[in-house]
Design a protein around this motif. Structure first.
Motif, mmCIF file in Angstrom:
data_model
loop_
_atom_site.group_PDB
_atom_site.id
_atom_site.type_symbol
_atom_site.label_atom_id
_atom_site.label_comp_id
_atom_site.label_asym_id
_atom_site.label_seq_id
_atom_site.Cartn_x
_atom_site.Cartn_y
_atom_site.Cartn_z
ATOM 1 N N LYS A 170 -38.181 -4.923 -7.804
ATOM 2 C CA LYS A 170 -37.902 -4.136 -8.849
ATOM 3 C C LYS A 170 -38.804 -2.514 -8.544
ATOM 4 N N LEU A 171 -39.907 -2.995 -8.181
ATOM 5 C CA LEU A 171 -41.035 -1.734 -7.891
ATOM 6 C C LEU A 171 -40.274 -0.764 -6.831
ATOM 7 N N ALA A 172 -39.534 -1.457 -5.973
ATOM 8 C CA ALA A 172 -38.931 -0.368 -4.661
ATOM 9 C C ALA A 172 -37.816 0.265 -5.379
ATOM 10 N N GLY A 174 -37.509 1.203 -8.541
ATOM 11 C CA GLY A 174 -38.050 2.178 -9.482
ATOM 12 C C GLY A 174 -38.716 3.212 -8.781
ATOM 13 N N ALA A 175 -39.286 3.008 -7.251
ATOM 14 C CA ALA A 175 -39.932 3.791 -6.538
ATOM 15 C C ALA A 175 -38.927 4.872 -6.221
ATOM 16 N N VAL A 176 -37.779 4.403 -5.471
ATOM 17 C CA VAL A 176 -36.540 5.293 -5.042
ATOM 18 C C VAL A 176 -36.180 6.215 -5.884
ATOM 19 N N ARG A 177 -35.883 5.644 -7.097
ATOM 20 C CA ARG A 177 -35.498 6.210 -8.247
ATOM 21 C C ARG A 177 -36.267 7.359 -8.748
ATOM 22 N N ALA A 178 -37.558 7.072 -8.510
ATOM 23 C CA ALA A 178 -38.639 8.172 -8.819
ATOM 24 C C ALA A 178 -38.389 9.331 -7.900
ATOM 25 N N SER A 179 -38.263 8.813 -6.535
ATOM 26 C CA SER A 179 -38.103 9.915 -5.461
ATOM 27 C C SER A 179 -37.114 10.820 -5.862
ATOM 28 N N LEU A 180 -35.918 10.219 -6.212
ATOM 29 C CA LEU A 180 -34.702 11.118 -6.700
ATOM 30 C C LEU A 180 -34.834 11.924 -7.837
ATOM 31 N N THR A 181 -35.629 11.115 -8.753
ATOM 32 C CA THR A 181 -36.056 12.079 -10.030
ATOM 33 C C THR A 181 -36.935 13.323 -9.905
ATOM 34 N N HIS A 204 -29.819 -5.026 -2.078
ATOM 35 C CA HIS A 204 -28.615 -4.388 -1.972
ATOM 36 C C HIS A 204 -28.851 -2.943 -2.728
ATOM 37 N N ASP A 205 -29.415 -3.113 -4.082
ATOM 38 C CA ASP A 205 -29.607 -1.874 -5.098
ATOM 39 C C ASP A 205 -30.368 -1.050 -4.567
ATOM 40 N N VAL A 206 -31.512 -1.649 -3.798
ATOM 41 C CA VAL A 206 -32.504 -0.435 -3.283
ATOM 42 C C VAL A 206 -32.043 0.120 -2.276
ATOM 43 N N VAL A 207 -30.872 -0.546 -1.143
ATOM 44 C CA VAL A 207 -30.535 0.066 -0.271
ATOM 45 C C VAL A 207 -29.587 1.256 -0.744
#
Length: 265
Positions: A170-172, A174-181, A204-207
């Motif tokens: 979950k943290l991962a 959110g972290a990648v979403r944060a990088s995109l944002t 898979h969703d993090v990938v």
């Protein structure tokens, strides 16, 4: 009482004692107050054993009956009686309520809530608040929350404690979403390196999110993703994680040209 926690507002909550009643009020705090996991949008009268979540802290409300025959001072460290669970001053030596000398340790009292479990629980809270900050696009809050959350994970890894796979996932994400944002690969790079240090398959969703980030930052992501693929290949392949590894390999292949371009000839 001051709680040093970035998720606690300057004036976060108030507990009012009236006669034999105690009521908690949320003072319009940013991240709210929860009593036994339920948001306290209205004043809540507290009962013995209720748990208050304020920021990343959990406070347990205890109703203590008076012990008029006890001469022990009420200052100092508190112990909790293993027989009747009543808190009493450590210097008393024995429970003034029932006379027992055995005390509960912190983990027993909190329900498997020792240091490691406390940090896993804190990561869960950070994830919840991060999702809210991402939804509201509060960029400063996103950075602040991720700095604290990743420190929690790094401390777990440094001690050699097991990392909860579900919470890390979950943290991962959110972290990648944060990088995109934020349009900054920093947190995506952290995700790529942290999954190289744990025996866990990348979800898979993090990938998928890493793939999106690699489109925007192919040079930055190329080498970390390639190293991550190499690590993932060392893990046992199962029907559950095989599709994610295949997807990660496709991401690596898509950014490999950027890696060759970035390296000096």
């Amino acid at each position: 009482m001051t709680i040093e926690d970035p998720l606690v507002s300057r004036h976060h909550a108030r507990i009012v004692l009236e006669g034999d009643r105690a009521t908690v009020y949320d003072l319009n705090s940013r991240n709210g107050v929860k009593v036994n996991g339920v948001a306290a949008k209205e004043p809540v009268e507290l009962k013995d054993g209720d748990r208050l979540r304020i920021g990343t802290q959990e406070l347990v409300f205890c109703r203590v009956d008076a012990a008029p025959h006890s001469s022990a001072k009420t200052t100092g460290f508190l112990r909790h009686c293993a027989r009747c669970r009543m808190p009493y001053p450590q210097e008393a030596g024995a429970c003034p309520n029932c006379g027992a000398t055995e005390a509960l340790d912190e983990e027993t009292l909190s329900g498997s809530f020792g240091t490691a479990a406390q940090q896993v629980w804190s990561v869960q809270l950070f994830v919840e608040v991060l999702e809210r900050a991402l939804g509201l696009e509060r960029f400063e809050d996103i950075q602040r929350i991720l700095r604290r959350a990743t420190v929690q994970v790094e401390e777990l890894l440094a001690r050699g404690d097991a990392v909860d796979g579900a919470q890390l996932a979950k943290l991962a994400f959110g972290a990648v979403r944060a990088s995109l944002t934020l349009r900054d690969p920093t947190w995506g790079l952290w995700v790529a390196q942290v999954y190289r240090r744990v025996p866990l398959a990348v979800p898979h969703d993090v990938v998928g999110k890493l793939g999106e980030l690699a489109v925007h930052f192919p040079v930055d992501m190329a080498e970390p993703v390639e190293h991550l693929v190499a690590h993932q290949r060392t893990l046992p392949m199962t029907a559950e994680n095989f599709p994610a590894v295949e997807a990660l390999e496709r991401v690596s292949a898509s950014v490999r040209p950027a890696l060759r371009t970035a390296k000096p000839s």
